[in-house]
Design an enzyme around this catalytic site. Sequence first.
Site, PDB file in Angstrom:
ATOM      1  N   THR A  99       0.825  -1.204   0.000  1.00 49.16           N
ATOM      2  CA  THR A  99       0.000   0.000   0.000  1.00 49.16           C
ATOM      3  C   THR A  99       0.862   1.256   0.000  1.00 49.16           C
ATOM      4  O   THR A  99       0.363   2.362   0.215  1.00 49.16           O
ATOM      5  CB  THR A  99      -0.922   0.015   1.247  1.00 49.16           C
ATOM      6  OG1 THR A  99      -0.076  -0.147   2.398  1.00 49.16           O
ATOM      7  CG2 THR A  99      -1.932  -1.090   1.212  1.00 49.16           C
ATOM      8  N   ASP A 151       3.881   4.045  -1.539  1.00 48.05           N
ATOM      9  CA  ASP A 151       3.967   4.912  -2.708  1.00 48.05           C
ATOM     10  C   ASP A 151       4.591   4.229  -3.920  1.00 48.05           C
ATOM     11  O   ASP A 151       4.081   4.329  -5.047  1.00 48.05           O
ATOM     12  CB  ASP A 151       4.850   6.108  -2.319  1.00 48.05           C
ATOM     13  CG  ASP A 151       4.170   7.386  -2.672  1.00 48.05           C
ATOM     14  OD1 ASP A 151       2.926   7.407  -2.608  1.00 48.05           O
ATOM     15  OD2 ASP A 151       4.890   8.341  -3.028  1.00 48.05           O
ATOM     16  N   HIS A 202      17.121   0.996  -9.640  1.00 46.00           N
ATOM     17  CA  HIS A 202      16.146   1.079 -10.738  1.00 46.00           C
ATOM     18  C   HIS A 202      16.764   1.637 -12.016  1.00 46.00           C
ATOM     19  O   HIS A 202      16.226   1.449 -13.098  1.00 46.00           O
ATOM     20  CB  HIS A 202      14.860   1.796 -10.309  1.00 46.00           C
ATOM     21  CG  HIS A 202      14.935   3.291 -10.280  1.00 46.00           C
ATOM     22  ND1 HIS A 202      15.562   3.976  -9.285  1.00 46.00           N
ATOM     23  CD2 HIS A 202      14.424   4.228 -11.111  1.00 46.00           C
ATOM     24  CE1 HIS A 202      15.450   5.273  -9.518  1.00 46.00           C
ATOM     25  NE2 HIS A 202      14.761   5.458 -10.626  1.00 46.00           N
ATOM     26  N   TYR A 203      17.946   2.290 -11.894  1.00 44.14           N
ATOM     27  CA  TYR A 203      18.581   2.767 -13.121  1.00 44.14           C
ATOM     28  C   TYR A 203      19.002   1.616 -14.026  1.00 44.14           C
ATOM     29  O   TYR A 203      19.059   1.766 -15.242  1.00 44.14           O
ATOM     30  CB  TYR A 203      19.744   3.729 -12.795  1.00 44.14           C
ATOM     31  CG  TYR A 203      19.226   5.144 -12.894  1.00 44.14           C
ATOM     32  CD1 TYR A 203      18.196   5.562 -12.058  1.00 44.14           C
ATOM     33  CD2 TYR A 203      19.678   6.016 -13.872  1.00 44.14           C
ATOM     34  CE1 TYR A 203      17.644   6.818 -12.183  1.00 44.14           C
ATOM     35  CE2 TYR A 203      19.131   7.284 -14.000  1.00 44.14           C
ATOM     36  CZ  TYR A 203      18.107   7.671 -13.154  1.00 44.14           C
ATOM     37  OH  TYR A 203      17.545   8.913 -13.299  1.00 44.14           O
ATOM     38  N   LEU A 204      19.278   0.460 -13.441  1.00 46.27           N
ATOM     39  CA  LEU A 204      19.661  -0.692 -14.267  1.00 46.27           C
ATOM     40  C   LEU A 204      18.486  -1.210 -15.089  1.00 46.27           C
ATOM     41  O   LEU A 204      18.647  -1.991 -16.015  1.00 46.27           O
ATOM     42  CB  LEU A 204      20.224  -1.815 -13.384  1.00 46.27           C
ATOM     43  CG  LEU A 204      21.585  -1.488 -12.756  1.00 46.27           C
ATOM     44  CD1 LEU A 204      22.028  -2.606 -11.830  1.00 46.27           C
ATOM     45  CD2 LEU A 204      22.632  -1.255 -13.842  1.00 46.27           C
ATOM     46  N   GLY A 205      17.278  -0.760 -14.725  1.00 45.09           N
ATOM     47  CA  GLY A 205      16.100  -1.157 -15.487  1.00 45.09           C
ATOM     48  C   GLY A 205      15.682  -0.106 -16.506  1.00 45.09           C
ATOM     49  O   GLY A 205      14.770  -0.330 -17.298  1.00 45.09           O
ATOM     50  N   HIS A 253      23.062   4.869  -8.621  1.00 46.05           N
ATOM     51  CA  HIS A 253      22.654   4.947 -10.026  1.00 46.05           C
ATOM     52  C   HIS A 253      23.819   5.289 -10.964  1.00 46.05           C
ATOM     53  O   HIS A 253      24.069   4.583 -11.948  1.00 46.05           O
ATOM     54  CB  HIS A 253      21.575   6.014 -10.214  1.00 46.05           C
ATOM     55  CG  HIS A 253      20.372   5.831  -9.312  1.00 46.05           C
ATOM     56  ND1 HIS A 253      19.911   4.591  -8.957  1.00 46.05           N
ATOM     57  CD2 HIS A 253      19.548   6.728  -8.715  1.00 46.05           C
ATOM     58  CE1 HIS A 253      18.851   4.736  -8.171  1.00 46.05           C
ATOM     59  NE2 HIS A 253      18.615   6.022  -8.009  1.00 46.05           N
ATOM     60  N   LYS A 307      19.408  18.451  -7.446  1.00 44.82           N
ATOM     61  CA  LYS A 307      17.993  18.816  -7.347  1.00 44.82           C
ATOM     62  C   LYS A 307      17.877  20.313  -7.626  1.00 44.82           C
ATOM     63  O   LYS A 307      18.856  21.054  -7.481  1.00 44.82           O
ATOM     64  CB  LYS A 307      17.480  18.556  -5.928  1.00 44.82           C
ATOM     65  CG  LYS A 307      17.659  17.124  -5.457  1.00 44.82           C
ATOM     66  CD  LYS A 307      16.369  16.369  -5.518  1.00 44.82           C
ATOM     67  CE  LYS A 307      16.527  14.950  -5.028  1.00 44.82           C
ATOM     68  NZ  LYS A 307      15.726  13.987  -5.772  1.00 44.82           N
ATOM     69  N   TRP A 364      63.998   8.806  -5.201  1.00 47.46           N
ATOM     70  CA  TRP A 364      64.256   8.007  -3.998  1.00 47.46           C
ATOM     71  C   TRP A 364      63.217   8.354  -2.944  1.00 47.46           C
ATOM     72  O   TRP A 364      62.624   9.420  -2.986  1.00 47.46           O
ATOM     73  CB  TRP A 364      65.649   8.325  -3.451  1.00 47.46           C
ATOM     74  CG  TRP A 364      66.755   8.083  -4.429  1.00 47.46           C
ATOM     75  CD1 TRP A 364      67.210   8.944  -5.392  1.00 47.46           C
ATOM     76  CD2 TRP A 364      67.544   6.899  -4.551  1.00 47.46           C
ATOM     77  NE1 TRP A 364      68.234   8.378  -6.103  1.00 47.46           N
ATOM     78  CE2 TRP A 364      68.472   7.110  -5.608  1.00 47.46           C
ATOM     79  CE3 TRP A 364      67.585   5.678  -3.870  1.00 47.46           C
ATOM     80  CZ2 TRP A 364      69.401   6.151  -6.003  1.00 47.46           C
ATOM     81  CZ3 TRP A 364      68.517   4.734  -4.261  1.00 47.46           C
ATOM     82  CH2 TRP A 364      69.414   4.961  -5.324  1.00 47.46           C
TER      83      TRP A 364
HETATM   84  C1  BG6 Z   1      15.884   7.890  -6.535  1.00 46.86           C
HETATM   85  C2  BG6 Z   1      16.347   8.996  -5.631  1.00 46.86           C
HETATM   86  O1  BG6 Z   1      16.651   6.754  -6.328  1.00 46.86           O
HETATM   87  O2  BG6 Z   1      15.990   8.305  -7.879  1.00 46.86           O
HETATM   88  C3  BG6 Z   1      15.572  10.261  -5.891  1.00 46.86           C
HETATM   89  O3  BG6 Z   1      16.172   8.592  -4.278  1.00 46.86           O
HETATM   90  C4  BG6 Z   1      15.592  10.620  -7.349  1.00 46.86           C
HETATM   91  O4  BG6 Z   1      16.082  11.332  -5.118  1.00 46.86           O
HETATM   92  C5  BG6 Z   1      15.181   9.429  -8.196  1.00 46.86           C
HETATM   93  O5  BG6 Z   1      14.687  11.682  -7.547  1.00 46.86           O
HETATM   94  C6  BG6 Z   1      15.322   9.716  -9.665  1.00 46.86           C
HETATM   95  O6  BG6 Z   1      14.802   8.648 -10.386  1.00 46.86           O
HETATM   96  P1  BG6 Z   1      14.125   8.881 -11.804  1.00 46.86           P
HETATM   97  O7  BG6 Z   1      13.673   7.517 -12.199  1.00 46.86           O
HETATM   98  O8  BG6 Z   1      13.006   9.855 -11.602  1.00 46.86           O
HETATM   99  O9  BG6 Z   1      15.180   9.434 -12.693  1.00 46.86           O
END
Ligand code: BG6
Length: 779
Positions: free
Chosen positions: A39, A41, A209-212, A272, A365, A623
Amino acid sequence: MKHPGCWKMLTVAMCMALLGCLQAQELRGHVSVILLGATGDLARKYLWQGLFQLYLDEAGKDYSFSFHGAALTSTKQGQAFVAKVLESLSCPEDVAPDRCAELKGQFQRLSAYRHLATSEDYVALSKDIEAQVQHGGLREAGRIFYFSVPPFAYADIARNINSSCRPGPGAWLRVVLEKPFGHDHLSAQQLATELGGFFREEEMYRVDHYLGKQAVAQILPFRDQNRKALDGLWSRHHVERVEIIMKETVDAEGRTSFYEEYGVIRDVLQNHLTEVLTLVAMELPHNISSSESVLQHKLRAFRALRGLQKGSAVLGQYQAYSEQVRREQQRPDSFRSLTPTFAGVLVHMDNLRWEGVPFILMSGKALDERVGYVRILFRNQAYCVLSDERWVADQSQCLPRQIVFYIGHGELGSPAVLVSRNLFRPSLPSESWKELGARPGLRLFGRPLSDFYAYRPVREQDAYSVLISRIFHGRKDSFVTTEHLLASWGFWTPLLDSLAHEVPRLYPGGAENGHLLDFEFGGAQLCFSQQQPEQLVPGPGPAPMPSGFQVLKAKYRESPLISAWPEELIAKLADDIEATAVRAVRRFGTFHLALSGGSSPVPLFQQLATRHYGFPWAHTHLWLVDERCVPLWDPESNFQHLQTHLLQHIRVPYYNIHPMPVHLHQRLCAEEDQGAQTYASEISALVANSSFDLVLLGMGADGHTASLFPQSPSGLDGEQLVVLTESPSRPFQRMSLSLPLINRARKVAVLVMGRVKREITMLRRPDERSPSSVTEHGC
Ligand code: BG6
């Protein structure tokens, strides 16, 4: 759904649905997916959709499925939440609406929510899965537990799964973990050890998740399918630099309690961007479909990362951040956060393929745009005779040459792979990547889109959907193993420690940042291009600039004393050393230079490596003044400092390099190995009169110089040229040139840097501020 009867009814209904969806074909087994934190986010935004995609891709093939949403939320609320999420699921564009509704219906019938809190709940869950499998006359293939919960909950859940939710023999268990995986090397190690008590390495799938992300997942296949074209290009001989970038427009509002603990390096760069870096930099295995060899090659790339220093990074913080922390965490008005929300870091690899190529990692950010990409920019070694209006994208070698894995957002608005037309026409799998249509007016990295062969995915997929499929297929190479995790933290932790008290540059946010965050690099250093404008610096008055201080020449114990702020001091010393070297080579043909260790000479080494192209290195013998009794490759070794900051950047014949023999016969500084005597003989044989042309000394806060300590008398007088000594601090054993030998040198320079050494040098300036000093004299 507390009533056991209800659960039974649901189980039966799920089994019926499940069987209903199975065509009359042999199944390899049944897979149960348990989504913990169902449940939350992340589950709402991505994971349920990812599970639905898994069902769409796999159902009706070899496996049957059931999906269990679980959380601490009450059954009623949880059911309502899950029902709502399931209703909002979507099908890929190519699925007709009727078919989509049918598939969604099937998925909904296979999915249920359950309250999961106590160990009894876990026992019951396992029993229900077994009953379900039995009822359907199925064979259990495996269970996936997806931990979409905060890390403090990991241990309890892991214990429960391990003790009562493992599938029976012959079926696999996969647990999926979400970051953060620790805060630094030590905490990551502790967490890994704890989890290792419950799960085997092959059972754990740590998600990055960047690897995906489709463009990232395409890096290795792209390198593999274009091996022939890339073979000659993918190295320091052709690559000018690599940029790995993740810019965001959002800020940290609403999640400062997490962010304040982590900051941008831990949140994004350590995971990432580092993962992406290793995919670009690793040696390409022969068979990229072997998870094992991909993982092994990736680990080697981690190990080739050169250690970072404070000067390898620039940090920023958007101006509203501290106020957001004060508000969200009830901090006092005086609170100022040091957490960086922006970082640029310069990374180098110590291997033959990439030596000298800058890898720039950057994320922040509250920047002006949201975009992510990896850009490999190639050197341009051509001269084009035709005037530039006649340059044609696929023929002119003078146009920029680049390969970009465009992760998403930005001007393009979708993932893409871009290859400059003057490089080669790439090959991409046509079932999953298609050529991008023309976009007149669109410019990327300063060039019109028409300059590139540009491809985008046939079907855009969210990273979590890609990864859920990979978990199901057991593709461990798309996840972070314990070894990789620790290697990555091992790389980042020293930098994080050294930056812990660094004040980040404040920036206003968005387009107003202007060029405030632009940075540039030289050697191993990175710095902001612009000086910090004063209105953004809190505190009284402008800080004194080094250039505002005069180099002072005076006398110290009958020798010239040069006292200045570090920058000038180092520049002056490097000039003096070069002049001495040039004179010595002119007169004697060689220059014998003995260098001490510690941190003070590091900027000097860097200065010599990057600014002194006239230095007669080919005729210089190097030396060591002293050495710690550790192996030469140990980070504590003085030789290692010399190697990292000087030797690898210059060309000294290897037979002119004379490390101290502290490590002989696999032992460290054993008397019987006669290392000190061996070094002394080498000096006598090569250095005329055993008189070095220049000895560079440092000075410890306790007054020691070389490795000659006030409380340990050896080496202060007598015949010996080289001695073993004892230090009051670790590593206790040292080897050192003796004082009589040092005093035979033609020239001795003592470099003293830092405020804490002021007392010991007994120097007093009329001014309150304390510059560093170098003296040139005999001891
Ligand atoms: C997350 C970070 O892992 O990746 C966040 O905790 C960031 O701070 C996010 O905003 C960025 O992911 P994406 O998929 O929106 O590029």
